[in-house]
Design a protein around this motif. Structure first.
Motif, short mmCIF file in Angstrom:
data_model
loop_
_atom_site.label_atom_id
_atom_site.label_comp_id
_atom_site.label_asym_id
_atom_site.label_seq_id
_atom_site.Cartn_x
_atom_site.Cartn_y
_atom_site.Cartn_z
N VAL B 9 58.02 39.57 36.46
CA VAL B 9 57.15 40.28 35.53
C VAL B 9 55.80 39.60 35.39
CG1 VAL B 9 56.93 41.24 33.23
CG2 VAL B 9 59.17 41.10 34.30
N ARG B 10 55.84 38.31 35.16
CA ARG B 10 54.57 37.65 34.85
C ARG B 10 53.73 37.41 36.11
NH1 ARG B 10 53.39 35.33 30.30
NH2 ARG B 10 52.43 33.54 31.27
N HIS B 11 54.31 36.71 37.06
CA HIS B 11 53.48 36.30 38.18
C HIS B 11 53.98 36.79 39.53
CE1 HIS B 11 50.27 33.91 36.59
NE2 HIS B 11 51.10 33.59 35.63
N ALA B 12 54.88 37.73 39.49
CA ALA B 12 55.27 38.35 40.73
C ALA B 12 56.09 37.42 41.61
CB ALA B 12 54.05 38.82 41.51
N TRP B 13 55.53 36.42 42.12
CA TRP B 13 56.22 35.60 43.10
C TRP B 13 56.31 34.16 42.62
CZ3 TRP B 13 58.35 36.90 47.83
CH2 TRP B 13 58.81 35.82 48.58
N ARG B 402 52.14 33.45 46.99
CA ARG B 402 51.59 32.63 45.90
C ARG B 402 50.06 32.71 45.91
NH1 ARG B 402 56.31 29.65 46.75
NH2 ARG B 402 55.55 28.60 48.60
N GLN B 403 49.49 32.69 47.10
CA GLN B 403 48.04 32.80 47.19
C GLN B 403 47.59 34.16 46.64
OE1 GLN B 403 45.91 32.95 51.13
NE2 GLN B 403 45.33 30.90 50.48
N ARG B 404 48.41 35.16 46.88
CA ARG B 404 48.06 36.48 46.36
C ARG B 404 48.02 36.46 44.83
NH1 ARG B 404 51.20 42.14 47.30
NH2 ARG B 404 52.94 40.79 46.74
N VAL B 414 44.17 42.89 46.38
CA VAL B 414 44.61 42.20 47.59
C VAL B 414 45.94 42.80 48.01
CG1 VAL B 414 45.38 40.31 46.10
CG2 VAL B 414 45.37 39.98 48.56
N GLU B 415 45.99 43.32 49.21
CA GLU B 415 47.21 43.94 49.70
C GLU B 415 47.26 43.85 51.21
OE1 GLU B 415 50.11 44.34 49.45
OE2 GLU B 415 50.70 46.23 48.48
#
Lengths: 550, 550
Positions: B9-13, B402-404, B414-415
C-alpha cells in the motif's frame, strides 16, 4: 496415381511394386533361428481383389466441391480412393494383404491453395461430410484412416498441391511453407537459399511439413535441430469456423500458447495450410561415428550425461543389446563376426551400439564439439567403432520402411511403438513394455524379439522406441498384434499414473485415442473437446482421431 | 501483515516503509534537465485515508471456507484486504497514492496445501464467489486485481502457505514445488541439493513459482536457462471441475501440449498448486562483463549474430543509447564522465551498453564459451568495458522496482512495457512504439524519455522492453498513462496484422486483454473461452484477466 497405388496398396512404402531391400539368405536363416520358422506370408492382394464400395458423395456436394477446386480435382475413381485408404501401420499393411473391406474414402479432393482448403471445409460443413487431411499418408497410428464418424460420406483432403515455399526471411531465419511440401522438397527449396530445416524423421522421404506439425514429429537429428514443434513459429489453419493464424513472435507471454494446440492437433482442430518454420544455415560438414557401450544401464547413463551436459551430438541414438544384435544379423556378412570378436576381446559383454552424428559449418566447429563428447564417452567406458559404423547407419537411415516390406514378405509380424519418460523411470518403462510385448506374443514355435533404442534424449528424460519381430500368426494375424499393442499401451499408460507418454513422436491417431485420458485427464479431454467444438462445431474434421468419437 | 501492507500500500515494493534507493542530487538535476521540472508528487496515502468497503462475503460462504482452511485463514480485516488490492503497475501504485476507491477483495484466504485449494474452489463455485489467485502480487498488467466479474463477492486466494519443495529427482533433474514458493526460497531449497532453477526475473525477490508459470515469466538469464515455460515439465491445477495434472515426459506427441495451455493461463483456467520444474547444477562460477556497441542497429545485429550462432551469454542485455545515457545519469558520479570521454575517444557516437553474464561449473568452461562470444563481438566492433560494468548491472539487477518508488516520490510518471518480434521487424517495432509513446506523452514543459533494451534474444527474434520517464501530469495522472499505454499497444498490435506480441513476459492480465484477439484471432479467443468453460463453467476464476468479461 498408379505409382501411388503401388506405394500404398501393394507394398506400403517401397516404390515400384517390388521390395527394394533384399535380406541376405544367411541373415534370414539366423533370424529364423532366433524367432522361429519363417515362410512367405499372405500374398500381396491384387488391386482387383480389393473391395471398393460405391462413392457415397452426394451429387450436390460433388458439384459444390468441384466449384471450389475444379472438377478435375475431385477424384472418385477406384485407384485414387484406394490410394488414400489409411496410413502405414502394420495393421494398415496387413489389411491390404488380406481379404476384407478397406476404409476407402468416398472422394479425394486436391485443393490448390490455402484459400481453396478453407472453402472446401466450408462446403464440407454445409454438406456435413467428414474430412480427413492427408499429407504423406505415413501415419502409423491410424491418423489418416478415412472414418465417417457418423457422417454419410467422408472425403480425403490430399494436400499435395500445396507444395510451395511461400517466403523466406533470412534475417530472422524463418521460412513459410505450404503444408503439402514433402521433406526432400522442403530441403531442396531451402538449399537454394543456403538454408536447412534439419528435420529428418524416418518418414522424411514421404511425409509433409503439415504432417510434421500436425503430429509433433521428431527427426533423427532432434538433439541438434529440435523437435518439429520447436521449429514451428507460426501456423495458418483452415477451420469450419474460418481461417486461423497464430505466431507473431519467437516467444510470448500473451496467454496460453495456442500454437501448441495447433501443433499436434492431427487434423482434428483444423487443417494446417501453411507453417512458418525456423531454419538454419545448410551445414557444410557432417560426421557420423559409431561407439559401443556395455549394457543398457551404462549406455543410457552415458547418453543422460551427454544430454545434461549439453554435449549431445545432433544425432544421438543408442540401441539396446537385442537391437544391436539383430541389426548386425540383418546385415549379415563377415565383418559382423569380426566385430563381435573384437568387442568380446575388449570385455564388452552386451554391446549396445551408439550412433552419433554432427552437422556444422566447419570441420573445426564439429571437431570442438565432438572432442568434448568423445572425452565424456571414453570416461563412461565407450568403445569407439569408428566412422564406418556411423556411416552404415546413415546410409540406411530411411530404409526401415523398405526393410519392413521385405520382412512382411517373409511372413513376419513387424511393428514399432514408442514412448518417452523421465530418466529415473526409463529402465522400468523399458522393462515393463518389453515384458508386456513378450508375454502377449509368445506362443509355441514363435519367440518374439523386442528391440529398443533411445533416439531422442533431453535433459530430463528420453524416448524409447521398440521394434517387434516374430513369425506372423496366420490364424489370427490382426488379433496377434492388437493384443500385443494393447498390452504395451497399458504398460505405458499404467493404471492411474502413467509411466510414460503414449507417444513420443508417432502421435495419437485413432490407435492411441483410448489412452489419452490417462495422460491428460478427463479434464484434459473435456478441454480438447471444447476446443474442437469451438473450431469444428459439427465435428467434420478427422473423426475418431485424437479424440474418440463421443 | 503490516510488513505486507507497507510493501503493497505505502511504497509498492520497497520494504520498511521508506524508499531504499536514494537518487544522487546531481542525478536528479540532470534528469530534470532532460525531461522537465521535478517536484515531489502526491504524498503516499495514509492507510487510514484509504477507503475499504465492508466485506460482502456471505456468512454461509465464510463458514464453508473456514471449514476448509480454518477460521484463522479466512481474513476479512482491513489490513489483510488492503494488502491484496491489486498488483504493481504504475497505475496500481498511483491509485494507492491518490484518493479514491481501491479494488479491495471481500476476503483473503490462506489455504495450506493443494487439496485445500481444490476444496476452496469447490466452495467458491457453490457460493458463486469470484476467486483471484495471488502469489507475489507483482503483476504489472492487472493480473491480480480483485475484480468481481458480476459475482456478488470476490476472494483473494493467497498461496503463501504453499511454500514447500515437495520432491527432488536428481537423476532426471526435476523438482516439484508448491506454487507459493518465492524465488529466493526456491533457490535456497534447491541449493541444499546442489541445484538451481536459474530463473531470475526482476520480480525474483517476491514473485512465486506459481506466478512464474501462470504468466510465462522470462528471467534475466533466459538465454542460458530458458524462459520459465521451458523449465515447466508438469503442473497440478485446482479447477472448479476437479484436480488436473499434466506432464509425464520431457516431450510428447500425445496431441496438443496442454501444459502450454496451463502455462500462461493467469489463474483464469485453474489455480496452479504444484509445478514440476527442470533444475540444473548450481553454478560454481559466474562472470559479468560490459561492452559497448555504437548505435542500436549495430548492437542488435551483434546480438542477433550471437543468438543465431548459439553464442549468447546466459545473461545478454543490450540497452539503446537513451537507456545507456539515463542509466549513467541516474548513477551520477565522476566515473560516468570519464566513461563518456573514453567512448568518444574510441569513436563511439551512440553508446549502447551490452551486459553479458555467464554461469558455469568451472572457470575454464565459462572461459571457452566467453572466448567465442567476445571474438564475435570484437568482429562486430564492440568496445569492452570490463567486469566492473557488468558487476554494476548485477548489483542492481533487482533494484528497478525500488528505484521506481524513488522516482514516483519525485513526482514522475514511470512505467515499463514490453513486446517481442522477429529480427527483421525489430527496429520498425521499436521505432513505432517509441513514436507512439513520445507523441502521446509530449506536452509543454514535459518531455518524455523512452528507453529501450533487448533482454531476451532468440534465433528468430528478440524482446523489446521500454521504460518511460517524464514529469507526472498532476491534473490527470491516470489519463496521462492510459493514453500512452493505449497508443503503445496499438502500435504493437497493429491494425490487422500485429507487429509483435502484446507481451513477451508480463502476461495479459486485464490490461492487455483487449488486444489479445488481434494476436490470436477471434477463433483463438473462442477456443480459450471454450477451454475456460470446460474447467470453470460458471466463470469464477480471475474474472476479466486473460479474457475480457463476456
Amino acid at each position: 496415381m498408379s505409382d501411388l497405388l503401388d506405394h500404398r496398396v501393394r507394398h506400403a512404402w517401397t516404390p515400384g511394386g517390388a521390395a527394394a531391400v533384399h535380406l541376405p539368405p544367411k541373415a534370414v536363416r539366423r533370424l529364423a533361428e532366433r524367432i522361429g520358422p519363417l515362410r512367405a506370408g499372405a500374398a500381396v492382394a491384387r488391386e482387383s481383389d480389393l473391395a471398393v464400395p460405391e462413392s457415397a458423395l452426394p451429387p450436390a456436394a460433388s458439384a459444390d466441391l468441384a466449384e471450389v477446386v475444379g472438377a478435375e480435382h475431385v477424384l472418385t475413381d477406384r485407384v485414387a480412393r484406394l490410394g488414400r485408404c489409411g496410413g502405414l501401420s502394420y495393421l494398415d499393411l496387413l489389411r491390404r494383404r488380406l481379404p476384407g473391406e478397406l476404409p476407402v474414402p468416398d472422394a479425394v479432393l486436391l485443393p490448390g491453395d490455402p484459400e481453396q482448403v478453407q472453402r472446401v471445409l466450408e462446403a464440407c460443413a454445409r454438406h456435413d461430410l467428414a474430412v480427413v487431411p492427408f499429407g504423406g499418408g505415413t501415419s502409423v497410428v491410424g491418423g489418416v484412416t478415412a472414418a465417417r464418424g457418423g457422417k454419410h460420406a467422408v472425403v480425403v483432403l490430399d494436400l499435395r498441391r500445396l507444395n510451395r515455399l511461400v517466403s523466406v526471411d533470412p534475417v530472422s531465419r524463418l521460412a513459410v511453407f505450404q503444408a503439402g511440401v514433402r521433406g526432400p522438397e522442403a530441403e531442396r527449396l531451402l538449399a537454394a537459399h543456403g538454408l536447412t530445416l534439419g528435420h529428418v524423421p524416418q518418414s522424411f522421404e514421404r511425409a509433409t511439413i503439415g504432417g510434421f506439425a500436425a503430429t509433433r514429429s521428431a527427426g533423427q537429428a532432434s538433439a541438434g535441430y529440435g523437435r518439429f514443434e520447436d521449429m514451428v513459429e507460426g501456423v495458418r489453419l483452415a477451420t469450419p469456423r474460418g481461417e486461423w493464424r497464430l505466431g507473431v513472435a519467437p516467444a510470448s507471454a500473451a496467454g496460453p500458447d495456442l500454437r501448441e494446440l495447433a501443433v499436434g492437433s492431427e487434423g482434428a482442430l483444423g487443417v494446417l495450410t501453411e507453417v512458418t518454420v525456423r531454419v538454419r544455415p545448410l551445414p557444410a560438414v557432417e560426421r557420423f561415428e559409431g561407439f559401443v557401450l556395455d549394457g543398457w544401464e551404462r549406455g543410457t547413463a552415458a547418453v543422460r550425461e551427454l544430454a545434461q551436459a549439453g554435449a549431445l551430438a545432433d544425432v544421438t541414438r543408442l540401441s539396446d543389446a537385442d537391437e544391436t544384435e539383430i541389426s548386425l544379423t540383418l546385415k549379415g556378412g563377415g565383418r559382423t563376426a569380426l566385430l563381435r570378436r573384437y568387442l568380446r576381446a575388449r570385455g564388452v559383454a552386451e554391446p549396445c551400439l551408439l550412433v552419433l552424428g554432427w552437422h556444422g559449418g566447419t570441420r573445426r566447429e564439429i571437431g570442438g564439439r565432438r572432442a568434448r563428447t568423445v572425452r565424456m564417452l571414453r570416461a563412461a567406458g565407450a568403445v569407439r567403432l569408428g566412422r564406418s559404423a556411423g556411416e552404415a547407419w546413415r546410409a540406411g537411415r530411411f530404409a526401415g520402411p523398405r526393410q519392413r516390406d521385405a520382412l512382411l514378405d517373409l511372413g513376419l509380424c513387424v511393428e514399432t511403438l514408442e514412448t518417452a519418460t523421465h530418466w529415473s523411470t526409463l529402465s522400468r518403462l523399458r522393462t515393463e513394455v518389453r515384458a508386456a510385448l513378450v508375454d502377449s506374443l509368445r506362443a509355441p514355435g514363435r519367440s518374439p524379439v523386442v528391440m529398443c533404442h533411445v533416439s531422442h534424449a533431453y535433459e530430463t528424460g528420453a524416448s524409447l522406441y521398440f521394434t517387434v519381430l516374430l513369425p506372423r500368426d496366420d490364424a489370427d494375424p490382426v488379433g496377434q498384434w492388437v493384443r500385443a499393442k494393447r498390452a504395451a499401451c497399458q504398460a505405458i499408460a499404467g493404471s492411474g499414473s502413467p509411466l510414460g507418454t503414449i507417444s513420443h513422436h508417432h502421435a495419437v491417431g485413432a490407435d492411441h485415442a483410448p489412452y489419452l485420458a490417462g495422460e491428460i485427464g478427463e479434464i484434459g479431454i473435456s478441454v480438447l473437446a471444447a476446443a474442437k467444438r469451438a473450431v469444428d462445431p459439427t465435428g467434420i474434421l478427422n473423426p475418431g482421431t485424437l479424440l474418440r468419437e463421443q
